[in-house]
Design a protein around this motif. Structure first.
Motif, mmCIF file in Angstrom:
data_model
loop_
_atom_site.group_PDB
_atom_site.id
_atom_site.type_symbol
_atom_site.label_atom_id
_atom_site.label_comp_id
_atom_site.label_asym_id
_atom_site.label_seq_id
_atom_site.Cartn_x
_atom_site.Cartn_y
_atom_site.Cartn_z
ATOM 1 N N LEU A 79 0.824 -1.213 0.000
ATOM 2 C CA LEU A 79 0.000 0.000 0.000
ATOM 3 C C LEU A 79 0.850 1.251 0.000
ATOM 4 C CD1 LEU A 79 -2.759 1.408 0.251
ATOM 5 C CD2 LEU A 79 -2.611 1.063 2.728
ATOM 6 N N SER A 80 1.922 1.246 0.783
ATOM 7 C CA SER A 80 2.786 2.420 0.852
ATOM 8 C C SER A 80 3.492 2.686 -0.463
ATOM 9 C CB SER A 80 3.816 2.251 1.972
ATOM 10 O OG SER A 80 4.713 1.203 1.671
ATOM 11 N N ASN A 81 3.592 1.651 -1.311
ATOM 12 C CA ASN A 81 4.219 1.801 -2.624
ATOM 13 C C ASN A 81 3.184 1.871 -3.747
ATOM 14 O OD1 ASN A 81 7.189 1.656 -2.028
ATOM 15 N ND2 ASN A 81 6.566 -0.294 -1.132
ATOM 16 N N ASP A 82 1.920 2.072 -3.389
ATOM 17 C CA ASP A 82 0.824 2.222 -4.355
ATOM 18 C C ASP A 82 0.628 0.991 -5.231
ATOM 19 O OD1 ASP A 82 0.341 4.752 -3.379
ATOM 20 O OD2 ASP A 82 1.617 5.742 -4.855
ATOM 21 N N ALA A 83 1.010 -0.193 -4.739
ATOM 22 C CA ALA A 83 0.729 -1.446 -5.449
ATOM 23 C C ALA A 83 -0.598 -1.974 -4.908
ATOM 24 C CB ALA A 83 1.856 -2.444 -5.235
ATOM 25 N N PHE A 84 -1.687 -1.359 -5.404
ATOM 26 C CA PHE A 84 -2.983 -1.571 -4.779
ATOM 27 C C PHE A 84 -3.511 -2.994 -4.950
ATOM 28 C CE2 PHE A 84 -3.201 3.111 -5.852
ATOM 29 C CZ PHE A 84 -2.855 3.510 -4.572
#
Length: 695
Positions: free
Chosen positions: A513-518
């Protein structure tokens, strides 16, 4: 005795001795000799299967006992244990339930030759584990309740019931009698206490007795046979109404720090709430400016404009004391000695059964406190649990299990300093302990203690590199060093080591989530919920994903699911409020913030969001009061000073506004463009006022 019988007896004695001292190679070799002498003896087959199981040869033990699993209790038990490890739960359940008439009436044998034969308690626990493994929470709970009905000292059964979300009546399990009840039989009758009275007084009840008093009655109940056989029947046929509103919800304590901590602002963590005890309240006041939870670690501009970016996450009973102090024990002797000169006395000594009953009451009192504390923790009543554990005697309080729970509880209420103290005490007492260390590593992640976390992760890896806790600690270290790819690999390794460890999946999801890999984050969070349906942090994680994607309806749904599981978590309540703001429901959002601030008056997050909502609704008087409180709680938070300056500007207090803007600029130079714009607009207003006055 024939030569063959002597041979078999010698071989059995050798096997039992080898099992006692973990000499498994000798035990296996001797078991083969025993089977060769008497291949059809079921007791011998059971012993051989036990040895194979201890040597982790589960498939061999499974094959050996498969043909005898419905003929012999020991073979059935070993077959079912092998099924649990081989993930063939349905076979194990079938074998145990078919032999239930054989083992449901068994008790622990005093014969040393039969000490490895399972009794009814062991079989009920194994059956409960098998049902839990296939997701049948109701039947699992029914079997665990049978365990407590037979022997309330089997604390594992109580722990599992609480984790499932079952509302257990502790006082009905651990019956702590008063002094009058302990000696009542003497005052009514001088006759010796019967075996049944002793059995009831010690907290053990007959297996056929009604266990409804353990739990609140569910909505639907029916009658049926009241013996142990009812466990194998369908839930509707059970006579023991065990569960309160049977729900397919399993409970595990809140986990998972959410990643991507703020670089420029530490405010939107919340202050640990005021506690019912003075000691916790004093610590809350002293640490109010230093504690962050990293739920909303945005820079200054994201706090003041309409775009919300959530980058971090959730960090996460009355006690029943012993009724028999030394003074009360002395009181028993005085009463007995003065009222019935020789009643209850053997010579000049008190009757052994009275002393035994008093000792059992003391032990039951201790168990009752531990049970109430653990139950309160599982239902997120953290302050109640802390009070109960703190009320334990010092020798009980300074045990690894209690210290671990106290550290975890303080971690949940964001009292990081006290949580760290308890974890340090725990490691001083037991340096090799693995349990609860995943929470300690997460705590060090929150405190940014890289050196301590590095030492902990290396030490845990040396102690048990095949434990998920060790790999979680290493993953937290990589995450703290901002190496997300390596952190994800470590969490994946933890998943491989223990596929049922929901915490590692949640941490992995937060890292994605923190790396926008949703998509990857959603997959991890959903897998965690599949493992633990009461894992509210995973519901929170899914809500955060949808919040970032702009799907506010789905975000609200998942935040509310998390609140349903943990209704007193301030961060979750504030998340619901923020989603409502996004949906334009500002009044409803304000009610959420007000509720959160009442739950935890020292929560800076709740107070800040409440004040922000009041500004948006143009209720400036109330907002000003809240921001002045926040100024005292968080004097180093730039966003508080900035918004307080804007309020002073609205009220025409220009000097105070300039002062607050200047403090904000010094605290957060990265937000200088916003602060400078506010200062320039304030100067323009002064110029306009001066021009108007001159004209």
């Amino acid at each position: 005795m024939s030569v063959a019988d002597q041979t078999i007896r010698q071989l059995r004695a050798t096997i039992l001795y080898s099992l006692d001292y973990d000499l498994l190679s000798t035990a296996e070799f001797t078991s083969e000799r025993l089977i060769a002498q008497n291949p059809n003896n079921l007791d011998s087959i059971h012993l051989y299967a036990l040895v194979l199981y201890k040597r982790k040869r589960y498939k061999t033990a499974y094959n050996l006992t498969a043909s005898y699993s419905v003929q012999h209790v020991g073979c059935s038990y070993m077959f079912a244990k092998s099924c649990l490890d081989l993930k063939c739960e349905s076979d194990g359940i079938s074998a145990l339930t078919r032999t239930l008439p054989l083992w449901s009436q068994l008790s622990r044998a005093d014969d040393t030759d039969s000490r490895y034969m399972p009794d009814n308690v062991a079989c009920y626990i194994l059956l409960a584990k098998l049902y839990a493994s296939v997701g049948d929470v109701r039947r699992s709970a029914l079997n665990y309740s049978q365990v407590l009905n037979i022997n309330p000292y089997m604390f594992e059964a109580f722990e599992e019931l609480c984790k499932m979300g079952v509302k257990v009546k502790v006082n009905s399990i651990y019956k702590v009698n008063t002094i009058d009840e302990i000696s009542g039989s003497l005052f009514k009758n001088v006759q010796p206490i019967s075996a049944d009275e002793k059995k009831g007084g010690f907290g053990f009840s007959d297996q056929k007795s009604d266990s409804r008093h353990f739990f609140k009655t569910p909505a639907h109940s029916s009658t049926g046979p009241a013996n142990g056989g009812s466990v194998a029947q369908t839930p509707e046929q059970q006579s023991h109404t065990i569960l309160a509103t049977p729900r397919v919800k399993q409970l595990q304590m809140p986990d998972a720090p959410n990643r991507k901590a703020a670089k420029s602002s530490n405010f939107d963590g919340f202050k640990h709430p005021s506690a019912p005890t003075d000691s916790i309240r004093r610590k809350s006041s002293r640490n109010s400016t230093s504690i962050t939870s990293r739920l909303l670690g945005h820079p200054l501009n994201t706090l003041t404009d309409s775009n919300f970016t959530a980058t971090s996450g959730v960090t996460g009973a009355s006690s029943a004391g012993s009724q028999n102090s030394k003074r009360e024990g002395a009181g028993i002797k005085r009463v007995i000695g003065s009222t019935f000169s020789n009643a209850g006395m053997v010579g000049n000594e008190p009757r052994p059964d009275i002393l035994q009953r008093s000792n059992d009451q003391q032990l039951l009192g201790t168990y009752a406190k531990l049970a109430k504390g653990f139950k309160a923790m599982c239902f997120y009543d953290c302050f109640k649990a802390i009070r109960i554990f703190d009320s334990l005697p010092e020798n009980e309080r300074n045990t690894p299990w209690v210290l671990g729970k106290l550290g975890r509880l303080h971690f949940e209420i964001v009292n990081y300093e006290e949580a760290e103290n308890y974890f340090i005490k725990l490691r001083q007492l037991d340096r090799t302990r693995i349990e609860e260390m995943e929470y300690y590593s997460t705590l060090l992640w929150h405190l940014h203690k890289e050196m301590d976390l590095s030492f902990l992760s290396h030490e845990l890896h040396e102690i048990s590199k095949d434990s998920p806790e060790a790999w979680i600690a290493v993953g937290n270290l990589f995450s703290l060093n901002r190496e997300p790819d390596e952190a994800i690999k470590c969490f994946q390794k933890a998943n491989q080591v223990d596929k049922n460890f929901a915490y590692s999946y949640t941490l992995q999801g937060h890292e994605y989530l923190s790396n926008d890999a949703f998509e990857n984050a959603l997959e991890c969070f959903r897998h965690a919920i599949l493992l633990d349906k009461r894992h509210y942090n995973a519901f929170y994680g899914i809500g955060m994903v949808y919040l970032k994607l702009g799907d506010f309806r789905k975000a609200e749904f998942h935040f509310r699911k998390a609140v349903e599981i943990n209704p007193v978590n301030v961060i979750l309540i504030c998340c619901v409020g923020m989603v409502l703001e996004k949906l334009g429901k500002k009044e409803q959002a304000l009610r959420q913030y007000i509720f959160a601030s009442r739950l935890q008056p020292l929560s800076m997050l709740a107070l800040f969001k409440k004040a922000q909502a009041l500004i948006s609704l143009k209720r400036y008087d109330l907002a000003l009061k809240d921001f002045e409180k926040l100024e005292n709680l968080a004097p180093d938070e730039a966003s508080v000073h900035f918004l307080l300056g804007k309020l002073y500007r609205i009220y025409g207090r220009k000097n105070d506004a300039i002062k607050q803007f200047t403090i904000a600029l010094n605290l957060d130079p990265k937000g200088s463009h916003l602060i400078k714009e506010a200062l320039e607009s304030l100067e323009d207003e002064e110029d306009v006022d001066t021009t108007g006055h001159d004209s």
